[in-house]
Design an enzyme around this catalytic site. Sequence first.
Site, PDB file in Angstrom:
ATOM      1  N   THR A  35      75.399  12.170  45.125  1.00 22.67           N
ATOM      2  CA  THR A  35      74.897  10.904  45.592  1.00 22.67           C
ATOM      3  C   THR A  35      73.828  10.070  45.167  1.00 22.67           C
ATOM      4  OG1 THR A  35      76.880  11.519  47.234  1.00 22.67           O
ATOM      5  CG2 THR A  35      75.631   9.587  47.924  1.00 22.67           C
ATOM      6  N   LYS A  50      80.533   6.357  46.315  1.00 18.07           N
ATOM      7  CA  LYS A  50      80.652   7.075  47.185  1.00 18.07           C
ATOM      8  C   LYS A  50      80.379   6.982  48.810  1.00 18.07           C
ATOM      9  CE  LYS A  50      80.173  11.512  49.108  1.00 18.07           C
ATOM     10  NZ  LYS A  50      79.515  12.649  48.212  1.00 18.07           N
ATOM     11  N   PHE A  84      88.979  11.532  62.171  1.00 16.85           N
ATOM     12  CA  PHE A  84      88.017  10.905  62.512  1.00 16.85           C
ATOM     13  C   PHE A  84      87.854  10.638  63.638  1.00 16.85           C
ATOM     14  CE2 PHE A  84      87.154  12.489  58.726  1.00 16.85           C
ATOM     15  CZ  PHE A  84      85.520  12.536  59.072  1.00 16.85           C
ATOM     16  N   LEU A  85      88.442  10.476  64.718  1.00 17.15           N
ATOM     17  CA  LEU A  85      88.704   9.589  66.057  1.00 17.15           C
ATOM     18  C   LEU A  85      88.251  10.983  67.950  1.00 17.15           C
ATOM     19  CD1 LEU A  85      91.835   7.588  66.120  1.00 17.15           C
ATOM     20  CD2 LEU A  85      89.606   6.922  65.825  1.00 17.15           C
ATOM     21  N   ARG A  86      87.695  12.711  67.862  1.00 15.83           N
ATOM     22  CA  ARG A  86      87.723  13.322  68.075  1.00 15.83           C
ATOM     23  C   ARG A  86      85.931  12.364  68.479  1.00 15.83           C
ATOM     24  NH1 ARG A  86      90.623  17.151  68.979  1.00 15.83           N
ATOM     25  NH2 ARG A  86      88.390  18.368  69.463  1.00 15.83           N
ATOM     26  N   SER A  87      86.081  11.964  69.582  1.00 14.21           N
ATOM     27  CA  SER A  87      84.197  11.672  70.488  1.00 14.21           C
ATOM     28  C   SER A  87      83.574  13.013  70.541  1.00 14.21           C
ATOM     29  CB  SER A  87      85.011  10.529  70.909  1.00 14.21           C
ATOM     30  OG  SER A  87      85.677  11.761  72.088  1.00 14.21           O
ATOM     31  N   CYS A 113      75.254  14.564  54.314  1.00 14.99           N
ATOM     32  CA  CYS A 113      75.720  13.416  54.257  1.00 14.99           C
ATOM     33  C   CYS A 113      76.167  12.824  54.851  1.00 14.99           C
ATOM     34  CB  CYS A 113      77.579  13.980  53.566  1.00 14.99           C
ATOM     35  SG  CYS A 113      77.424  15.162  51.773  1.00 14.99           S
ATOM     36  N   LYS A 158      71.842  11.276  55.477  1.00  9.98           N
ATOM     37  CA  LYS A 158      70.782  11.251  54.219  1.00  9.98           C
ATOM     38  C   LYS A 158      71.412   9.923  53.767  1.00  9.98           C
ATOM     39  CE  LYS A 158      71.673  13.135  50.978  1.00  9.98           C
ATOM     40  NZ  LYS A 158      72.892  12.920  49.850  1.00  9.98           N
ATOM     41  N   ARG A 185      71.849  21.197  58.397  1.00 10.34           N
ATOM     42  CA  ARG A 185      70.569  20.107  58.239  1.00 10.34           C
ATOM     43  C   ARG A 185      71.797  18.788  59.025  1.00 10.34           C
ATOM     44  NH1 ARG A 185      71.237  20.198  52.181  1.00 10.34           N
ATOM     45  NH2 ARG A 185      73.866  21.062  52.332  1.00 10.34           N
TER      46      ARG A 185
END
Length: 435
Positions: A126, A217, A262-265, A273, A276, A339
Amino acid sequence: MNVSIVGSGYVGTTVAACLADLGHEVVTIDIDEDIVDAINNGESPIHEPGLDELVAEHGGGRLRASTDYEEILDTELTMLALPTPSNDDGSIDLQFMEAGAASIGEALAGTENAAADPHLVVTKSTVVPNTTEDRLAPRIADAGLERGADFLVASNPEFQREGTAVADFLNPDKLVFGTDDDRATALLNDLYAPLRKAADGDVPVVETGIAEAEMIKYANNTFLATKVSLINDIGNICKEFGVDAYEVADAIGLDDRIGEQFLRSGVGWGGSCFPKDTDAIIAAAQEQGYDPAVLSAAVELNDAQPERLLSLLDDHIDVSGKRIAVLGLAFKPGTDDIRNTRAVPVIEGLQERGADIVAYDPVATENMRERYPDIEYADSAAIALEGASGAVVVTGWDEFGALDAEFDEMAAPVVVDGRRSIERRDGITYEGLTW
């Protein structure tokens, strides 16, 4: 095809093994002789589900490793999959990529018989827009090579998630080919032809410019990172009102404009990734004179979530001098990668409070031990909980969801869950971070 990949980290090794599994002859180039030996002996140098099997099957055969850049002379294209760490200001550090590009140029220039076709060098790591054009291609050409005649460049970003990288490569939602030459596009199409055939052609291919591919990306990752921070912000509000953020998320996820992923708080995002890439594109935008306020806010909110987790623990117990269990050290389940894991600010926050920390993770313990050698590490979650006055869940490993009677062995069963892994039950004081 004959393919070479410079770099044998998470991306390089996974891509190499998957390409070998598709039938290509692949050689990875790395300066670490231990990694080279491991791959040639059929051993994966990293923990990634499904990768051990691929490396065991193809290592030393269709998949080889070497420290010699001249290996690329027997290949049609070379992928650059080297680290792109962050500088102190968040900007991208290109020293490894530029060194790799220069070494590729020197190897290509050193051949006695020039190839009939130009060698394709593909940026897999990336990098911010215009890096391939302005920073990498010139380093290849420095060896006395002519772009277009001796070499071509392209961008082919990866969209693999640690923990599911093999499955993501073999079942992609898209392929992005950033090129400025039809010959480069044709080579990339040939490279991925076996994958598309296996999927009956049902893989969208985006053919675009090099800089556009590089930006895709970043747009992909920062959009997802912002989505996570937004649901965490909503979750924090829900917590203040005594509302279950997960029930709210289940409902809004049914809206196809939003989607359920991607809604699991929880305690926030980490890894190699999202942090960075978000920092890098913010720094790159600011260098151009634009302040990306939404992305900056996403980072700020993400950085605050671990302290919110600890503040909930503070509401129930003074941790000074107390044994506190930290469950989960990897930045996400399915990997040993620490990381930017949220466990780091949690551990440091507990240390500042004077807690006696005992930590457990199924696979990431040794990596964390190198960073924090002075804290206690348990061989199981049960041992970590035994005698603890509090516990925090930082990584959502499935095994934590099976814990039950183990909480009865705690000195004071206070559990603060940052990943909605634990079920509420009688006998424990339970706090969910956003529910």
